[in-house]
Scaffold this active site. Structure first.
Site, short mmCIF file in Angstrom:
data_model
loop_
_atom_site.label_atom_id
_atom_site.label_comp_id
_atom_site.label_asym_id
_atom_site.label_seq_id
_atom_site.Cartn_x
_atom_site.Cartn_y
_atom_site.Cartn_z
N LYS A 179 0.83 -1.20 0.00
CA LYS A 179 0.00 0.00 0.00
C LYS A 179 0.87 1.25 0.00
O LYS A 179 2.03 1.23 0.40
CB LYS A 179 -0.92 0.02 1.23
CG LYS A 179 -2.03 -1.03 1.19
CD LYS A 179 -2.99 -0.83 2.36
CE LYS A 179 -4.17 -1.81 2.27
NZ LYS A 179 -5.14 -1.60 3.37
N ASP A 228 9.14 -0.62 -17.24
CA ASP A 228 7.70 -0.51 -16.99
C ASP A 228 7.23 0.93 -17.24
O ASP A 228 6.52 1.51 -16.42
CB ASP A 228 7.37 -0.93 -15.56
CG ASP A 228 5.89 -1.30 -15.41
OD1 ASP A 228 5.27 -1.74 -16.40
OD2 ASP A 228 5.36 -1.13 -14.30
#
Length: 953
Positions: A644, A755
């Site tokens: 998170k 990415d």
């Protein structure tokens, strides 16, 4: 009896030895006691002789020293005594919105050598500003606006080399603007200051030419509503960082400098209500200019200036009573963002023709008292047009445009959030979440709003969302905010009523009010750009719960307690000794951990060897726990395969994003190692920087700089409420390309990101792009083959098909992914959407023999509406070169950067200046604003892919 007294004395002595560090420094206590005696309505818990140890409301300490006093809106009254000098460690003094604070500022305030923020907004202080303020060398914020100060601006302020914010507006200051002369300092020395706010005073004389130079980095120059005279100095054109210029409501004369259009970053320009003559200024090239007001000046005008329809960002054109003559060009009304055209009391003639392609945002055309004799009227809905006082209406015309509409103020107020408001007690107010409470209220004053349509609810909704995001990011107990009743005051400021509602109870405590007031007075809150610079003026808050001081024990109770203590003194001595020994042991352990943050790193797991770092800060778990309010859900701003992300505020006020790994994630350990190694050794303005990390108590956390405007993906889809026009997209493309080029060409050894995607390109407060998330990155090292053979990882839709087929990773794999991002910027479509692949969709639609390559059907309408001729075609060519199937046919990132720079120059932009524009709301933006960090904004997805998930063959 004597025995227990002896034991008690021993105990007190021992407590002093162990606990003296918790006591307030004597000089600080004496100074606070003096202030307390001088003031009325101080907080009830200002009792006892230990402000730091007893947590006096509004007082913050570091060890034994008082470093902050923040007491906004608590109805404080009295004078600021000279004893303030005793607080020699004070860094922040904020007494804003206490109108009972009166009298002069003591000259002894100059003794506070550590003071960085002096904020006294909306009080009743009077007298001259003491020149001793010029000795506060650490001062960053100086906000003395909205008081009753008189006299001249102290030249000594020019000594404040660290000053960022200087606000002296809304007082009764007189005299000239001081500049340096010989050994006397002046404001021209403040080359690092961003804000000069001097409006609504009684300043006189000429604006000194010496005030401006190319060294100055001003953003806001606000001199409105003074008594300044003489010419506007041509040196103003040297300050190319300026974004807002307000010189209106003075007595300036002469011609406007010809070099004014050098200020290509200016977005709001106010020169109205002066005595300016000569031609209208040439504003050609000021492509970011959106609000222009040159009204009420006796210009020498011979026709409609050609620049009037060439400003792509223009929202409001106000040229009332300026002697403008001629027929308005149809092209003016097709400017994409145009809302208001106000040219009454001029010599406009001929036919008014707004064409069929006028801006869908156009609200008002006011041409009262001109010479228009006909109107090429269009059927259906259109803007409000006023032609009263023109020949077309002289013969008693009854058309709507021949009637002056009644003046109405916008009645905007925050709508309920899917709930039914309940009736509240007479002294409470219903919030937008339908809860009855006592809100903290006041007025927001925006000094240069760049829009004129106050009926646009989306604009005000975006303001409320930004306010809530700011309060939540600082962990304030706020349930909701409302704004209402937008009006313009006599000096042209937009005024809004603000109400802030408490969370968890029906009222705020004093600490909550002071912190909210400080956020607003200290300019921590950054409004959406269209609102411009602001100040807040809060009301007193009378709804605090009763707070009582500590209980006072009777002498008999003290004797009983003393006897009990006497009987237990030996036990307590042993206990305190044990606590001291334990504390020393823990300190030693903590020191060892800080010296070796990876002492417990286990290379046997899939996390690899111990990370090799270069200068990143190591945080303890407790530090990050505190700055995220124990990792509260309120501070959660994203999640993904790694764990998170939480919003946090460091003790110095810096906002950060903290990525916390899931416990026991071996894949997370490898990504953790990758990112801290890479980000601790690469530094570029277009890469998200690593503030630090935590490897403590089994936790793996990365601490990044916080990017307030979130991901490029969110802006392209409209989720963030930010409107990206074509010019902004070009700047974002260039910034991201430069970040990737740095990784390929300047990092040592070179780095392949692996990415690149729109969710990993983040936008700062000025919409500058920064590449993020290095969890999957690979070092090239020294390899003759030019590739690294590795397991295929990346994100569906962005993955290089050549890399997928061969497992050979090269720099051209990043180029392919970046090409997909370029196509996203063109189309605002996801790479794979409803089974359609963006590369194929563009290739199928493209026809180079037709206008715009026949791409109108796939372009984002925002791009199609305001592109520069030829730029979209070249951008599409570049994108498709990047996504060639063979890596050999793709350009290097250095070539991509160069080509984007060429496209920007073709579009009239300077590629070597940073974005001067900030976020702007979509009219169609969703009410349910999502936080900038969406679920994938900081996380990479990795794993294998099947051919069906890649580009269709």
């Amino acid at each position: 009896m004597m025995c227990w007294r002896i034991h008690l004395c021993l105990l007190v002595a021992l407590v002093q030895v162990f606990g003296i560090a918790a006591w307030t420094y004597t000089d600080d206590f004496v100074a606070l006691k003096s202030l307390k005696d001088e003031w009325e309505n101080v907080p009830p818990n200002w009792d006892g002789d230990d402000p730091c140890g007893h947590n006096w409301d509004g007082i913050s300490c570091s060890d034994t020293r008082v470093i902050s006093i923040t007491l906004a809106s608590i109805n404080l009254s009295g004078h600021l005594s000279s004893d303030i000098k005793g607080l020699s460690a004070l860094e922040t003094l904020d007494l804003s919105y206490n109108k009972g604070m009166t009298g002069p500022l003591p000259s002894s305030i100059g003794n506070l050598q550590e003071l960085s923020s002096l904020i006294l907004v909306g009080c009743g202080f009077s007298g001259p500003i003491p020149s001793s303020i010029g000795s506060l060398q650490q001062l960053v914020y100086l906000s003395l606006n909205s008081n009753k100060f008189v006299g001249e601006i102290p030249p000594s302020i020019g000594n404040l080399s660290n000053l960022y914010w200087l606000d002296l507006a809304d007082n009764k200051l007189s005299g000239t603007i001081p500049v340096s002369k010989g050994s006397t300092p002046g404001l021209d020395m403040l080359v690092h200051t961003k804000h000069f706010h001097f409006g609504n005073n009684q300043l006189s004389g000429e604006i000194p030419s010496q005030l401006f130079s190319s060294k100055l980095t001003l953003i806001h120059l606000l001199l409105e509503s003074n008594q300044l005279s003489g010419n506007i100095p041509s040196s103003l054109g040297l300050v190319q960082t300026l974004e807002v210029v307000r010189l209106d409501r003075n007595s300036l004369s002469g011609s406007i400098p010809e070099n004014l259009n050098n200020l290509t970053s200016v977005q709001e320009l106010y020169l109205a209500s002066n005595k300016l003559t000569g031609p209208l200024p040439n504003l050609t090239g000021m492509d970011l200019l959106n609000y222009v007001d040159l009204s009420n000046n006796p210009f020498d005008v011979t026709g409609i200036p050609p620049w009037i329809s060439s400003l792509p960002s223009l929202t409001s054109l106000i040229l009332e009573n300026t002697h403008v003559e001629g027929q308005l060009p149809v092209s003016l009304f097709s400017l994409f963002q145009l809302q208001t055209v106000a040219l009454k009391n001029n010599r406009i003639n001929g036919t008014l023709n707004i064409g069929s392609n006028y801006s869908n945002q156009l609200q008002l055309i006011d041409l009262q008292n001109n010479f228009v004799d006909s109107f090429a009227q269009r059927g259906g809905y259109g803007p409000q047009i006023i032609l009263v006082g023109n020949p077309i209406c002289d013969e008693g015309g009854t058309e709507s445009y021949c009637v002056v509409p009644p003046q109405t103020n916008s009645s905007y107020s925050t709508p309920p959030e899917n709930c039914t408001p309940l009736p509240c007690d007479s002294d409470k107010t219903a919030s937008s979440t339908c809860k009855c409470a006592y809100p903290y209220s006041g007025n927001l004053f925006f000094r240069s709003p760049s829009f004129s349509n106050f009926g646009n609810s989306t604009i005000f909704a975006s303001l409320e969302e930004k306010l809530m995001a700011t309060f939540m990011s600082h962990s304030q107990p706020v349930d909701s905010v409302t704004v209402s009743n937008p009006t313009k005051n006599e000096v042209g400021y937009l005024v809004l009523d603000l109400q802030v509602f408490p969370s968890g109870q029906d009222h705020f405590n004093r600490t909550g009010i002071s912190r909210i007031g400080f956020i607003l007075s200290n300019q921590t809150f950054k409004p959406p750009h269209v609102f411009g610079p602001f100040y807040f003026n809060g009301n007193n808050y009378p709804y605090f719960a009763d707070v009582t001081g500590g209980s006072h024990k009777s002498p008999s109770t003290s004797i009983i307690i003393g006897s009990a203590v006497g009987g237990s003194v030996l036990f307590l001595l042993l206990l305190l000794a044990g606590v001291y020994a334990l504390r020393q042991k823990r300190r030693a352990e903590t020191a060892v951990k800080k010296n070796d943050p990876f002492g417990s790193w286990d290379p046997s797991t899939r996390s690899g060897g111990v990370p090799q770092l270069k200068g990143s800060r190591c945080f303890s778990f407790e530090e990050l726990k505190k700055c995220t309010n124990n990792f509260s859900e309120m501070n959660g701003i994203g999640s993904g395969g790694f764990g998170k992300v939480y919003r946090g505020t460091l003790p110095n006020g810096r906002l950060v994003a903290i990525k916390r790994a899931q416990q026991g994630s071996s894949q997370g350990g490898l990504e953790f190692k990758n990112e801290i190694e890479l980000l601790s050794r690469v530094h570029h303005k277009n890469l998200v920087s690593l503030v630090g990390f935590c490897f403590d108590q089994g936790e793996q956390m990365l601490v990044y700089e916080y990017m307030i405007n979130g991901t490029l993906k969110d802006s392209l889809t409209g989720r963030s409420g930010i409107r990206l026009d074509w010019m902004r997209r070009l700047r974002i493309a260039l910034g991201a390309a430069r970040g990737v080029q740095y990784l390929h060409d300047l990092a040592d050894p070179p780095i392949i990101h692996r990415d690149i995607k729109s969710n990993n390109i983040l936008l700062d407060e000025r919409l500058n792009a920064k590449v993020a998330d290095f969890g999957l990155s690979k070092l090239m090292g020294e390899t003759e083959s030019g590739h690294v053979t590795t397991q295929v990882k990346g994100t569906m839709g962005y993955l290089d098909p050549e890399y997928y087929m061969t497992q050979q990773l090269t720099e051209k794999s990043d180029v392919y992914s970046f090409g997909i991002v370029l196509l996203e910027l063109l189309t605002a479509k996801s790479p794979i959407e409803r089974g359609k692949y963006i590369v194929r969709e563009v290739k199928v639609a493209m026809d180079k023999t037709k206008e715009m390559y026949n791409l109108q059907g796939v372009l984002d309408p925002i791009v199609a509406a305001n592109m520069a001729p030829g730029s979209v075609e070249k951008f599409a060519d570049l994108a498709l070169r990047c996504v060639q199937e063979s890596g050999l046919n793709r350009p290097m990132m250095s070539e991509v950067v160069k080509e984007i720079e060429n496209i920007m120059e073709l579009a009239g932009l300077n590629p070597n200046t940073e974005s001067a524009s900030a976020s702007e709301s979509y009219e169609e933006a969703k009410k349910g604003f999502e936080h900038p960090y969406t679920n994938e904004s900081l996380f990479a997805y990795s794993g294998g892919y099947t051919p069906s998930k890649l580009e269709p063959k």
